[in-house]
Design an enzyme around this catalytic site. Structure first.
Site, short mmCIF file in Angstrom:
data_model
loop_
_atom_site.label_atom_id
_atom_site.label_comp_id
_atom_site.label_asym_id
_atom_site.label_seq_id
_atom_site.Cartn_x
_atom_site.Cartn_y
_atom_site.Cartn_z
N GLU A 179 4.11 12.90 9.68
CA GLU A 179 4.41 11.48 9.90
C GLU A 179 4.98 11.23 11.30
O GLU A 179 5.55 10.17 11.58
CB GLU A 179 5.36 10.97 8.81
CG GLU A 179 4.78 11.09 7.40
CD GLU A 179 3.86 9.93 6.99
OE1 GLU A 179 4.14 8.78 7.35
OE2 GLU A 179 2.85 10.20 6.29
N HIS B 285 10.91 7.91 5.18
CA HIS B 285 10.95 8.64 6.46
C HIS B 285 12.40 8.93 6.80
O HIS B 285 13.28 8.11 6.52
CB HIS B 285 10.33 7.82 7.59
CG HIS B 285 8.85 7.63 7.49
ND1 HIS B 285 8.24 6.41 7.60
CD2 HIS B 285 7.86 8.54 7.32
CE1 HIS B 285 6.93 6.54 7.49
NE2 HIS B 285 6.67 7.83 7.31
N LEU C 64 0.79 -1.23 0.00
CA LEU C 64 0.00 0.00 0.00
C LEU C 64 0.82 1.29 0.00
O LEU C 64 0.25 2.37 -0.06
CB LEU C 64 -0.93 0.01 1.22
CG LEU C 64 -1.97 -1.12 1.27
CD1 LEU C 64 -2.73 -1.07 2.59
CD2 LEU C 64 -2.94 -1.02 0.10
N CYS D 275 11.01 1.93 13.68
CA CYS D 275 9.64 2.25 13.25
C CYS D 275 8.63 1.73 14.26
O CYS D 275 7.55 2.30 14.42
CB CYS D 275 9.29 1.57 11.93
SG CYS D 275 10.28 2.08 10.55
#
Ligand code: SUG
Length: 420
Positions: free
Chosen positions: A165, A233, A24, A350
């Site tokens: 984010e 990121h 995705l 993460c």
């Protein structure tokens, strides 16, 4: 509250029962490459729990954030559909277990950095990716529960279209965790063919809302080259802890200017840069060298908690061995296996949100010791699906199992239903 009570707590996202590989996230090379592979939610969650156990053994304080209700039926209703009738891409977006990557949950400014002396948390809107854009309501609900004490200020997200984010694009340097720090917001402008997810206006808004001192706050552009190479990121190409900034040579757009500002704001900063000639951006991103947890151990030494992929990448492992053998600030390497998360582009860093706070001010249901991790593991063993093949996400029996599994975890941890 005396500052001596402030410690760094890593809140890991428990990997949810709907973990699957739907590809995705364009620009996230691992997720795109593994699209359509069979995922193993039970093994994935147990890997995450093993990482938390290893952190406890290192003497670190550990917390958890819980999997969100998936599929997100409220979001589907807002789109005018139920799960069964939604088109396949909408089903995948509603089902994603992406809240596991807690570094994207919020941006955190610890109390010593803020004007009102509270620890501020701003929930990230994750507006750029549809499957992540609906995480924030439940993240906000969980954070409001975990950080209900007056020591915290929990903010709703910055409004879209300014993509935010969270901590993945934020770094903090401080002599010690409980001392005033330098906060660094890393935004993206361009990323070659891929979206830049962190909007500079979102970073500026978070800094303002948190009441940060402008003299101790830096805004830095992530390099276009890094985003184009798959570092969607900043925490895939740089990580900070204490007085150490550990970064790839090509992480920032105007490195010289940034380093100059940083050295002026914090003369004692130690910048550990990995040259592209030793570790290419491609190797850094494939191995997630920088998506490591750089932590200060109770002994005062720093350790780097790395994914096993870093050990399997010769250029990366050679550089690390030399660094540890030399006089570098990273004294210890800890390797963890989080392969199921890695295959969706999420490494050890993460999976965690760092909060510097007094543990006594946090709802104890969000803190874990070995016994509590054992309880979570038991629920995972009993309820998490063993595998989710690509074509399975339309199966109503699987969906019922996923929803029941999360309910069982909330019951076991004595947590109320938070959404849907
Ligand atoms: O946003 N992957 C996540 C990985 C997030 C990693 N976080 C940090 N670097 N802090 C993302 O790209 C893939 C899910 C899927 O394709 O099903 C995903 O969302």
């Amino acid at each position: 509250m005396s500052r001596a009570e402030l410690v760094e707590i890593n809140f890991d996202g428990v990997i949810g029962p709907s973990h699957n590989y739907a590809g995705l996230s364009p620009g996230n090379l691992a997720a795109t490459k593994n699209r359509g592979e069979t995922a193993h939610p039970r093994a994935a969650a147990l890997q995450g729990i093993a990482k938390m156990r290893a952190n406890l053994t290192l003497g670190l304080t550990q917390g958890v954030l819980l999997p969100h209700a998936r599929p997100d039926r409220q979001w589907l209703a807002a789109l005018g559909t139920g799960y069964d009738h939604a088109p396949p891409h909408t089903q995948a977006q509603a089902l994603s277990a992406s809240s596991m990557w807690a570094a994207n949950a919020a941006t955190v400014s610890p109390a010593p950095d803020t004007l009102d002396g509270r620890c501020h948390l701003s929930v990230a809107n994750l507006a750029t990716m549809p499957h992540r854009s609906h995480e924030w309501p439940e993240t906000l609900a969980q954070l409001r529960l975990a950080f209900a004490d007056a020591a915290f200020a929990v903010h709703a997200p910055v409004p879209p279209p300014f993509g935010d984010e969270g901590a993945a694009n934020h770094m903090r340097l401080a002599a010690t965790h409980d001392a005033p720090g330098i906060e660094i917001f890393v935004y993206g402008i361009a990323g070659g063919p891929f979206p830049a997810r962190q909007h500079p206006d979102a970073s500026a808004a978070v800094a303002r809302r948190h009441g940060l001192d402008p003299a101790r706050t830096l805004f830095v552009q992530q390099s276009e080259q890094a985003i184009a190479a798959g570092a969607f990121h900043n925490d895939v190409v740089a990580v900070a802890n204490g007085n150490v900034l550990f970064a790839h040579e090509q992480a920032f757009e105007d490195k010289a200017h940034f380093y100059d500002l940083l050295r002026r704001a914090m003369p004692e900063v130690e910048i550990v840069e990995v040259p592209a000639a030793r570790v290419s951006l491609a190797d850094a991103i494939a191995s997630y060298l920088f998506n490591a947890q750089l932590v200060t151990l109770p002994s005062g030494e720093m350790a780097l908690i790395l994914p096993s992929e870093a050990r399997a990448t010769p250029s990366v492992w050679n550089w690390l061995q030399e660094h540890v053998a030399g006089n570098g600030p990273i004294r210890q390497l800890e390797v963890v296996d989080v392969r199921e998360s890695m295959a969706n582009g999420g490494g050890p860093a993460c999976l965690r949100l760092r909060v510097v706070a007094d543990p006594a001010t946090i709802d104890p249901r969000f803190l874990v010791d070995y016994a509590r991790l054992d309880r979570i593991a038991q629920v995972v063993e009993a309820h998490w699906p063993e595998e989710i093949p690509a074509g399975a996400i339309a199966d109503p029996a699987l969906i019922a199992r996923i929803e029941g599994a999360r309910r069982a975890l909330f019951e076991a941890l004595d947590l109320p239903e938070l959404s849907n």
